[in-house]
Design a protein around this motif. Structure first.
Motif, mmCIF file in Angstrom:
data_model
loop_
_atom_site.group_PDB
_atom_site.id
_atom_site.type_symbol
_atom_site.label_atom_id
_atom_site.label_comp_id
_atom_site.label_asym_id
_atom_site.label_seq_id
_atom_site.Cartn_x
_atom_site.Cartn_y
_atom_site.Cartn_z
ATOM 1 N N MET A 1 38.012 32.516 34.285
ATOM 2 C CA MET A 1 37.078 32.513 35.421
ATOM 3 C C MET A 1 35.877 33.378 34.970
ATOM 4 O O MET A 1 36.171 34.612 34.469
ATOM 5 C CB MET A 1 37.958 33.072 36.397
ATOM 6 N N THR A 2 34.764 32.823 35.498
ATOM 7 C CA THR A 2 33.470 33.580 35.373
ATOM 8 C C THR A 2 33.420 34.717 36.389
ATOM 9 O O THR A 2 34.093 34.842 37.302
ATOM 10 C CB THR A 2 32.346 32.624 35.401
ATOM 11 N N ALA A 3 32.456 35.720 36.151
ATOM 12 C CA ALA A 3 32.024 37.011 37.124
ATOM 13 C C ALA A 3 31.797 36.217 38.323
ATOM 14 O O ALA A 3 31.974 36.726 39.336
ATOM 15 C CB ALA A 3 31.123 37.843 36.167
ATOM 16 N N ILE A 8 32.865 35.149 44.169
ATOM 17 C CA ILE A 8 32.671 34.072 45.247
ATOM 18 C C ILE A 8 34.253 34.297 45.589
ATOM 19 O O ILE A 8 34.332 34.405 47.195
ATOM 20 C CB ILE A 8 32.385 32.887 44.778
ATOM 21 N N ASP A 9 35.248 34.187 45.056
ATOM 22 C CA ASP A 9 36.650 34.514 45.585
ATOM 23 C C ASP A 9 36.957 35.737 46.338
ATOM 24 O O ASP A 9 37.436 35.844 47.292
ATOM 25 C CB ASP A 9 37.538 34.488 44.304
ATOM 26 N N ASP A 10 36.037 36.864 45.911
ATOM 27 C CA ASP A 10 36.380 38.219 46.563
ATOM 28 C C ASP A 10 35.424 38.223 47.616
ATOM 29 O O ASP A 10 35.628 39.247 48.530
ATOM 30 C CB ASP A 10 35.850 39.210 45.650
ATOM 31 N N ARG A 58 26.105 25.658 37.643
ATOM 32 C CA ARG A 58 27.475 25.172 37.418
ATOM 33 C C ARG A 58 28.181 25.770 36.489
ATOM 34 O O ARG A 58 29.376 26.083 36.662
ATOM 35 C CB ARG A 58 27.411 23.541 37.455
ATOM 36 N N GLU A 59 27.483 25.798 35.245
ATOM 37 C CA GLU A 59 28.192 26.571 34.069
ATOM 38 C C GLU A 59 28.492 28.299 34.490
ATOM 39 O O GLU A 59 29.641 28.598 33.959
ATOM 40 C CB GLU A 59 27.246 26.923 33.034
ATOM 41 N N LEU A 60 27.556 28.723 35.460
ATOM 42 C CA LEU A 60 27.999 30.265 35.673
ATOM 43 C C LEU A 60 29.169 30.215 36.740
ATOM 44 O O LEU A 60 29.738 31.343 37.092
ATOM 45 C CB LEU A 60 26.626 30.788 36.464
ATOM 46 N N GLY A 61 29.708 29.125 37.478
ATOM 47 C CA GLY A 61 30.653 29.241 38.193
ATOM 48 C C GLY A 61 30.223 29.113 39.903
ATOM 49 O O GLY A 61 31.276 29.283 40.705
ATOM 50 N N PHE A 62 28.942 28.701 40.109
ATOM 51 C CA PHE A 62 28.681 28.547 41.479
ATOM 52 C C PHE A 62 29.150 27.037 41.893
ATOM 53 O O PHE A 62 29.414 26.272 41.091
ATOM 54 C CB PHE A 62 27.162 28.659 41.631
ATOM 55 N N ARG A 63 29.471 26.984 43.108
ATOM 56 C CA ARG A 63 29.984 25.712 43.574
ATOM 57 C C ARG A 63 29.130 24.700 44.244
ATOM 58 O O ARG A 63 29.686 23.489 44.794
ATOM 59 C CB ARG A 63 31.468 26.225 44.239
ATOM 60 N N LEU A 250 19.373 31.406 34.426
ATOM 61 C CA LEU A 250 19.731 31.739 35.864
ATOM 62 C C LEU A 250 20.697 33.110 35.749
ATOM 63 O O LEU A 250 20.861 33.650 36.710
ATOM 64 C CB LEU A 250 20.386 30.693 36.477
ATOM 65 N N GLU A 251 21.430 33.299 34.368
ATOM 66 C CA GLU A 251 22.292 34.437 34.666
ATOM 67 C C GLU A 251 21.712 35.784 35.007
ATOM 68 O O GLU A 251 22.439 36.586 35.066
ATOM 69 C CB GLU A 251 22.852 34.360 33.054
ATOM 70 N N GLU A 252 20.473 35.820 34.620
ATOM 71 C CA GLU A 252 19.752 37.150 34.845
ATOM 72 C C GLU A 252 19.750 37.668 36.249
ATOM 73 O O GLU A 252 20.050 38.504 36.588
ATOM 74 C CB GLU A 252 18.522 37.252 34.130
ATOM 75 N N PRO A 253 19.208 36.618 37.018
ATOM 76 C CA PRO A 253 18.837 36.970 38.587
ATOM 77 C C PRO A 253 20.434 36.890 39.155
ATOM 78 O O PRO A 253 20.879 37.736 39.993
ATOM 79 C CB PRO A 253 17.979 35.933 39.038
ATOM 80 N N ALA A 254 21.097 36.102 38.519
ATOM 81 C CA ALA A 254 22.477 36.016 39.052
ATOM 82 C C ALA A 254 23.452 37.519 38.774
ATOM 83 O O ALA A 254 23.987 38.069 39.838
ATOM 84 C CB ALA A 254 23.472 34.926 38.400
ATOM 85 N N ARG A 255 23.036 38.105 37.738
ATOM 86 C CA ARG A 255 23.631 39.539 37.274
ATOM 87 C C ARG A 255 23.190 40.456 38.387
ATOM 88 O O ARG A 255 23.823 41.349 38.715
ATOM 89 C CB ARG A 255 23.505 39.711 35.841
ATOM 90 N N ALA A 256 21.864 40.150 38.528
ATOM 91 C CA ALA A 256 20.969 41.240 39.470
ATOM 92 C C ALA A 256 21.627 41.030 40.758
ATOM 93 O O ALA A 256 21.904 42.235 41.464
ATOM 94 C CB ALA A 256 19.706 41.062 39.327
#
Length: 275
Positions: A1-3, A8-10, A58-63, A250-256
């Motif tokens: 499971m990605t971060a 999202i689950d939490d 999608r690759e990062l785990g957004f749905r 996209l991983e950069e703003p997602a992490r921020a």
């Protein structure tokens, strides 16, 4: 499971990535968050980048994806862009529903095999009440467009903005959307947010980050906290809810976004029902 999937689950961040396709619009609504109008700067995301960002999401785990503006269907390639996006994730696209000619609808028929939903703005069952905030004859255009979208095989959701409806008027609006083929589950009622043009009339509710669900939102100007964040007032972009000037990777703003959401007070909740 990605971060991202874990977050999202939490309930830490929303499942949807929003793409501001453009900022210009054929209308000039009284409460518009982005001061959109026919002559404003377009500030568009290139269609190819929108598709690229969708794949990364999608690759990062957004749905899911959201597409907004401005009026997205002023972008000439929008039906084809939505088809490409829907191959990656389900899409919700926001529209004022005034541009759906037979030619445009023919390009949208069966769009995304049901993975694209069009969210249409309809603020009242009273034409004059609806039109005073949006544009003359807006009500009749929207009411005509909804069944045509449904007939084209496209799911429709209705968004009502503002608290101007009495309980009786809201019930008439619900009866109207049911008669047009839109269920109660697909009717969203939300407050005006006091950003953009709503500031001029001091209308709506003041919303801070804690009041808005963190939903990664990408524009030509960068990445923001929420689709209610990259607003414009007096022709100037608001940056109080800016997450990053970078969109890619996209991983950069997602992490921020994750870091900012994690820093919010424990037990916080979005309290204004802003969706």
């Amino acid at each position: 499971m990605t971060a991202i999937e874990s977050a999202i689950d939490d309930g830490l961040v929303g499942e949807r990535v929003w793409l501001y396709s453009n900022y210009h619009c054929n209308l000039r609504c009284a409460y518009c968050l982005t001061e959109s109008a026919p002559a404003v700067a377009r500030r568009a995301l290139h269609p190819d980048e929108m598709v690229e960002l969708a794949g990364q999401a999608r690759e990062l785990g957004f749905r899911a994806l959201g597409v907004t503006g401005g009026e997205p269907f002023l972008v000439p390639e929008m039906p084809e862009v939505l088809e490409d996006l829907a191959e990656r994730l389900p899409v919700l696209v926001l529209s004022n529903a005034t541009l759906f000619t037979e030619k445009l609808l023919s390009r949208m028929r069966g769009l995304g095999g049901g993975r694209v939903t069009v969210q249409v703005s309809l603020d009242s069952a009273e034409p004059d009440v609806n039109d005073v905030m949006r544009a003359p004859h807006n009500f009749e255009k929207v009411v005509a467009a909804i069944p045509r979208l449904i007939d084209a095989g496209i799911p429709v959701r209705i968004a009502t903005t503002g608290d101007h409806n009495t309980p009786e008027q809201l019930e008439r609006l619900c009866a109207l959307h049911r008669s047009l083929g839109v269920s109660d589950d697909d009717h969203v009622v939300r407050p005006i947010v006091r950003r953009g043009r709503a500031l001029d009339g001091e209308a709506g509710v003041v919303a801070q980050a804690k009041d808005l669900e963190p939903e990664l939102t990408l524009t030509a100007d960068g990445a923001f906290w929420s689709p209610f964040a990259p607003t414009v007032h007096g022709g100037r972009l608001d940056t109080d809810l800016l997450v990053s000037r970078r969109r890619q990777p996209l991983e950069e703003p997602a992490r921020a976004l994750l870091a900012l959401a994690d820093a919010l007070p424990e037990g916080r909740d979005t309290t204004l029902n802003i969706r």
